[in-house]
Design a protein around this motif. Sequence first.
Motif, PDB file in Angstrom:
ATOM      1  N   GLN A 165      43.432  33.817  23.724  1.00 35.07           N
ATOM      2  CA  GLN A 165      42.527  34.464  24.659  1.00 35.07           C
ATOM      3  C   GLN A 165      42.383  33.629  25.923  1.00 35.07           C
ATOM      4  O   GLN A 165      42.247  34.168  27.030  1.00 35.07           O
ATOM      5  CB  GLN A 165      41.159  34.689  24.023  1.00 35.07           C
ATOM      6  CG  GLN A 165      40.167  35.342  24.989  1.00 35.07           C
ATOM      7  CD  GLN A 165      38.910  35.832  24.308  1.00 35.07           C
ATOM      8  OE1 GLN A 165      38.927  36.167  23.138  1.00 35.07           O
ATOM      9  NE2 GLN A 165      37.804  35.866  25.045  1.00 35.07           N
ATOM     10  N   GLU A 166      42.441  32.318  25.774  1.00 35.20           N
ATOM     11  CA  GLU A 166      42.354  31.432  26.939  1.00 35.20           C
ATOM     12  C   GLU A 166      43.498  31.721  27.913  1.00 35.20           C
ATOM     13  O   GLU A 166      43.301  31.722  29.130  1.00 35.20           O
ATOM     14  CB  GLU A 166      42.397  29.973  26.490  1.00 35.20           C
ATOM     15  CG  GLU A 166      42.267  28.986  27.637  1.00 35.20           C
ATOM     16  CD  GLU A 166      42.324  27.539  27.167  1.00 35.20           C
ATOM     17  OE1 GLU A 166      42.144  26.636  28.011  1.00 35.20           O
ATOM     18  OE2 GLU A 166      42.560  27.321  25.956  1.00 35.20           O
ATOM     19  N   TYR A 167      44.680  31.964  27.374  1.00 33.43           N
ATOM     20  CA  TYR A 167      45.827  32.248  28.251  1.00 33.43           C
ATOM     21  C   TYR A 167      45.691  33.632  28.892  1.00 33.43           C
ATOM     22  O   TYR A 167      46.065  33.822  30.050  1.00 33.43           O
ATOM     23  CB  TYR A 167      47.130  32.159  27.463  1.00 33.43           C
ATOM     24  CG  TYR A 167      48.366  32.195  28.343  1.00 33.43           C
ATOM     25  CD1 TYR A 167      48.694  31.113  29.146  1.00 33.43           C
ATOM     26  CD2 TYR A 167      49.188  33.325  28.374  1.00 33.43           C
ATOM     27  CE1 TYR A 167      49.816  31.147  29.966  1.00 33.43           C
ATOM     28  CE2 TYR A 167      50.312  33.356  29.190  1.00 33.43           C
ATOM     29  CZ  TYR A 167      50.619  32.261  29.977  1.00 33.43           C
ATOM     30  OH  TYR A 167      51.714  32.295  30.787  1.00 33.43           O
ATOM     31  N   VAL A 168      45.148  34.592  28.145  1.00 30.07           N
ATOM     32  CA  VAL A 168      44.887  35.909  28.722  1.00 30.07           C
ATOM     33  C   VAL A 168      43.908  35.772  29.887  1.00 30.07           C
ATOM     34  O   VAL A 168      44.092  36.378  30.956  1.00 30.07           O
ATOM     35  CB  VAL A 168      44.329  36.882  27.666  1.00 30.07           C
ATOM     36  CG1 VAL A 168      43.924  38.208  28.317  1.00 30.07           C
ATOM     37  CG2 VAL A 168      45.363  37.142  26.575  1.00 30.07           C
ATOM     38  N   GLU A 169      42.873  34.965  29.717  1.00 30.52           N
ATOM     39  CA  GLU A 169      41.904  34.729  30.792  1.00 30.52           C
ATOM     40  C   GLU A 169      42.583  34.096  32.005  1.00 30.52           C
ATOM     41  O   GLU A 169      42.281  34.447  33.154  1.00 30.52           O
ATOM     42  CB  GLU A 169      40.781  33.814  30.286  1.00 30.52           C
ATOM     43  CG  GLU A 169      39.889  34.462  29.230  1.00 30.52           C
ATOM     44  CD  GLU A 169      38.911  33.482  28.609  1.00 30.52           C
ATOM     45  OE1 GLU A 169      38.993  32.271  28.958  1.00 30.52           O
ATOM     46  OE2 GLU A 169      38.069  33.906  27.797  1.00 30.52           O
ATOM     47  N   TYR A 170      43.516  33.192  31.755  1.00 28.42           N
ATOM     48  CA  TYR A 170      44.265  32.545  32.838  1.00 28.42           C
ATOM     49  C   TYR A 170      45.076  33.579  33.614  1.00 28.42           C
ATOM     50  O   TYR A 170      45.077  33.592  34.860  1.00 28.42           O
ATOM     51  CB  TYR A 170      45.162  31.482  32.230  1.00 28.42           C
ATOM     52  CG  TYR A 170      46.201  30.906  33.168  1.00 28.42           C
ATOM     53  CD1 TYR A 170      45.839  30.111  34.251  1.00 28.42           C
ATOM     54  CD2 TYR A 170      47.554  31.147  32.951  1.00 28.42           C
ATOM     55  CE1 TYR A 170      46.795  29.576  35.101  1.00 28.42           C
ATOM     56  CE2 TYR A 170      48.518  30.619  33.799  1.00 28.42           C
ATOM     57  CZ  TYR A 170      48.133  29.829  34.866  1.00 28.42           C
ATOM     58  OH  TYR A 170      49.093  29.314  35.706  1.00 28.42           O
ATOM     59  N   LEU A 171      45.765  34.460  32.899  1.00 29.41           N
ATOM     60  CA  LEU A 171      46.568  35.494  33.554  1.00 29.41           C
ATOM     61  C   LEU A 171      45.694  36.459  34.349  1.00 29.41           C
ATOM     62  O   LEU A 171      46.055  36.880  35.457  1.00 29.41           O
ATOM     63  CB  LEU A 171      47.389  36.265  32.518  1.00 29.41           C
ATOM     64  CG  LEU A 171      48.504  35.501  31.811  1.00 29.41           C
ATOM     65  CD1 LEU A 171      49.151  36.380  30.741  1.00 29.41           C
ATOM     66  CD2 LEU A 171      49.562  35.023  32.799  1.00 29.41           C
ATOM     67  N   VAL A 172      44.552  36.824  33.791  1.00 32.27           N
ATOM     68  CA  VAL A 172      43.640  37.732  34.487  1.00 32.27           C
ATOM     69  C   VAL A 172      43.111  37.083  35.760  1.00 32.27           C
ATOM     70  O   VAL A 172      42.987  37.739  36.801  1.00 32.27           O
ATOM     71  CB  VAL A 172      42.480  38.163  33.560  1.00 32.27           C
ATOM     72  CG1 VAL A 172      41.385  38.872  34.355  1.00 32.27           C
ATOM     73  CG2 VAL A 172      43.003  39.074  32.459  1.00 32.27           C
ATOM     74  N   ASP A 173      42.828  35.784  35.704  1.00 34.96           N
ATOM     75  CA  ASP A 173      42.381  35.070  36.915  1.00 34.96           C
ATOM     76  C   ASP A 173      43.456  35.122  38.000  1.00 34.96           C
ATOM     77  O   ASP A 173      43.150  35.323  39.190  1.00 34.96           O
ATOM     78  CB  ASP A 173      42.052  33.613  36.582  1.00 34.96           C
ATOM     79  CG  ASP A 173      40.716  33.455  35.876  1.00 34.96           C
ATOM     80  OD1 ASP A 173      39.917  34.415  35.914  1.00 34.96           O
ATOM     81  OD2 ASP A 173      40.482  32.380  35.277  1.00 34.96           O
ATOM     82  N   ILE A 174      44.713  34.935  37.604  1.00 36.99           N
ATOM     83  CA  ILE A 174      45.815  35.003  38.565  1.00 36.99           C
ATOM     84  C   ILE A 174      45.906  36.409  39.156  1.00 36.99           C
ATOM     85  O   ILE A 174      46.039  36.583  40.379  1.00 36.99           O
ATOM     86  CB  ILE A 174      47.160  34.620  37.907  1.00 36.99           C
ATOM     87  CG1 ILE A 174      47.153  33.155  37.484  1.00 36.99           C
ATOM     88  CG2 ILE A 174      48.322  34.888  38.866  1.00 36.99           C
ATOM     89  CD1 ILE A 174      48.406  32.735  36.739  1.00 36.99           C
ATOM     90  N   ALA A 175      45.840  37.422  38.284  1.00 33.50           N
ATOM     91  CA  ALA A 175      45.928  38.813  38.749  1.00 33.50           C
ATOM     92  C   ALA A 175      44.799  39.133  39.728  1.00 33.50           C
ATOM     93  O   ALA A 175      45.022  39.783  40.760  1.00 33.50           O
ATOM     94  CB  ALA A 175      45.890  39.767  37.552  1.00 33.50           C
TER      95      ALA A 175
END
Length: 281
Positions: A165-175
Amino acid sequence: MAFASQKKQLLGRVDRSKKGGVDAPIAALVDAINSSPAYFTTSSCSGRTVVFAGSQDTGSSIGKKRGSWCYVTHGDASVSDLISSLSPHLKDTKFSGNIKFEPMILHVQCRAVDDAQNMLHSAVAAGFRNSGMTIGRKQRIILAIRSTHCLEAPLVHNGKLLVSQEYVEYLVDIANSRMLENKRRIDRLHSNLKGILESTMARDHVVSSGRVAISMRSSSSFSRHGHSSVGKQALSVPLPVNNSCNSSTDKTAPSTCVDDSEHSTDQYSDEEDLVLPWEKT
């Protein structure tokens, strides 16, 4: 068929996109372009973050004809909503899904090459450096306004979540950061186009009054990243034919891509994006 007649016929058609209308973030821009006698939009998307899903039994890689959207937003993405959209599919061994950010794309039909070059110049200056124009059947001049700051990364494969989930949050921040930059570029484009659109309307008014037309190439100023410059000569930027994504051996690594093959438009249907009724045989 005359340009004005083509414009009237296309803009009078029922919007067959999934949304059924122009995205709110670019509604004012689209209206401004369509108010000019030298331009009209044929398809548009303001930019979006999506989770695009497909099944292995559909054949090869995910494509717009072989999958569906589990999640889509034209604003800031939500981590909780995105993960919730994946939850029903995590036990489906045929399910695979990618997160994608796609910036604004806008197709504009132009009355003349000079008109297209002037709009192309302002689009490139606003940051849409992957823009270009084509001259197709019946000498139709189409300008594609698009950018390169895309994002794509796999999230689920064979029904299994590949990342934390931490990596999903990272990707969402980039998006979301890229969506913010996308909005800045849209605003710059709208500002850059004001002079061009006003010039085309003034030129047509002068011509209709029986006087000499003014040149729309004179004193056109464009804004690029907060700076002003004088556009003395229009740029000609070729429209790329083969787009590709940066590949990685790490399945969880995000890649930056330029891929219009899966970028459906929100104003008109994908199947007839650049084919108008009067061109059909």
